[in-house]
Design an enzyme around this catalytic site. Structure first.
Site, mmCIF file in Angstrom:
data_model
loop_
_atom_site.group_PDB
_atom_site.id
_atom_site.type_symbol
_atom_site.label_atom_id
_atom_site.label_comp_id
_atom_site.label_asym_id
_atom_site.label_seq_id
_atom_site.Cartn_x
_atom_site.Cartn_y
_atom_site.Cartn_z
ATOM 1 N N CYS A 126 0.867 -1.175 0.000
ATOM 2 C CA CYS A 126 0.000 0.000 0.000
ATOM 3 C C CYS A 126 0.903 1.225 0.000
ATOM 4 C CB CYS A 126 -0.989 -0.013 1.163
ATOM 5 S SG CYS A 126 -0.254 0.114 2.799
ATOM 6 N N CYS A 200 -3.967 -0.488 -2.311
ATOM 7 C CA CYS A 200 -4.146 0.956 -2.431
ATOM 8 C C CYS A 200 -4.130 1.321 -3.914
ATOM 9 C CB CYS A 200 -3.020 1.663 -1.677
ATOM 10 S SG CYS A 200 -2.884 3.426 -1.999
ATOM 11 N N CYS A 207 3.695 0.520 -8.184
ATOM 12 C CA CYS A 207 4.348 -0.634 -7.568
ATOM 13 C C CYS A 207 5.294 -1.313 -8.568
ATOM 14 C CB CYS A 207 3.312 -1.631 -7.074
ATOM 15 S SG CYS A 207 4.015 -3.101 -6.281
#
Length: 265
Positions: A126, A200, A207
């Site tokens: 997240c 998230c 990411c």
């Protein structure tokens, strides 16, 4: 001879009526893999957006699918398959067919191989690594007694895990997360994970790649309001319960049985 039942009496249950449509079934199976935006579902099923949106609305009205606004782009919404509601719908459909089929099903668990070359590795990501991802990491480790390699990280980590996250894990699940430090995704560069799960919407966009399978769970940040009182804690209780449900349905995918009795937050 008996009387013929009316059409209303033999009408299929709502779950069957909703899920039996080919496109709606395809949408359900796509969402079983993770949370998606409408445009992503359009690409995955190869149908026009207006048609996909229409059938998503029917699935939402039937309670099989939920939606929430993206925290990355408020013009987008992420759709989520409510597996608990689907399980209830399947059970009710079975009961409508025969009383012996009325028992509510538990999440399907595939047989675990007697020998594994290594444990499955799962990374939760997240933004702050202070609430959602450490809760998910702790719950997966807890429910599998450590038989899955788990880690969590943030794309912009906070200095420490949120006190409410520590409290909800201790009070609802008996997990001690005190003293746990946050970490940046960059700290994990070079490691490979079988499953990378972003919790998230913002983290999903940035990411790094850590492995072959990437899944998104679109979840609101329970600490976003900054409320340190009881109202703020309630948001963490809700988030932990949601994550716990998702973890329990993840374990059959990992081919890992649950070893801890279910606890109710």
């Amino acid at each position: 001879m008996g009387t013929r039942p009316s059409d209303a009496a033999v009408a299929p249950p709502e779950f069957v009526r909703l899920a039996a449509h080919p496109l709606r079934w395809r949408l359900l199976t796509e969402l079983a893999d993770g949370d998606y935006r409408v445009r992503e579902l359009v690409e995955r099923v190869g149908e026009p957006q207006n048609l996909v949106s229409y059938h998503l609305r029917l699935l939402r009205d039937g309670g099989l699918v939920t939606a929430r606004r993206s925290s990355f782009d408020g013009r987008d919404s992420y759709y989520h398959l409510d597996l608990e509601h689907c399980a209830e719908g399947l059970a009710a459909s079975g009961a409508a067919l025969h009383p012996a089929l009325s028992q509510a099903p538990a999440p399907t668990r595939r047989p675990v191989a007697r020998e594994r070359s290594r444990r499955a590795a799962v990374l939760f990501v997240c933004t702050g690594n202070s609430a959602r991802s450490p809760i998910a990491e702790a719950l997966l480790r807890h429910h599998t007694a450590g038989r899955v390699t788990t880690a969590s990280a943030g794309t912009s980590p906070k200095p420490q895990v949120h006190p409410h996250a520590v409290r909800v894990l201790r009070e609802s699940f008996g997990i001690d997360l005190s003293g746990r430090h946050t970490q940046h995704v960059d700290d994990l560069v070079g490691r490979r994970f079988d499953h990378v799960i972003t919790l998230c919407d913002k983290a999903r966009e940035v990411c790094p790649e850590f492995g072959p399978r990437r899944v998104h769970w679109s979840m609101a940040d329970p600490g976003a309001a900054g409320d340190t009182g009881q109202a703020g804690y309630a948001a963490f209780q809700h988030a932990a319960a949601d994550i716990d449900t998702r973890i329990r349905y993840l374990m059959p995918v990992l081919n890992t049985p649950e070893t801890v009795a279910r606890s109710e937050p």
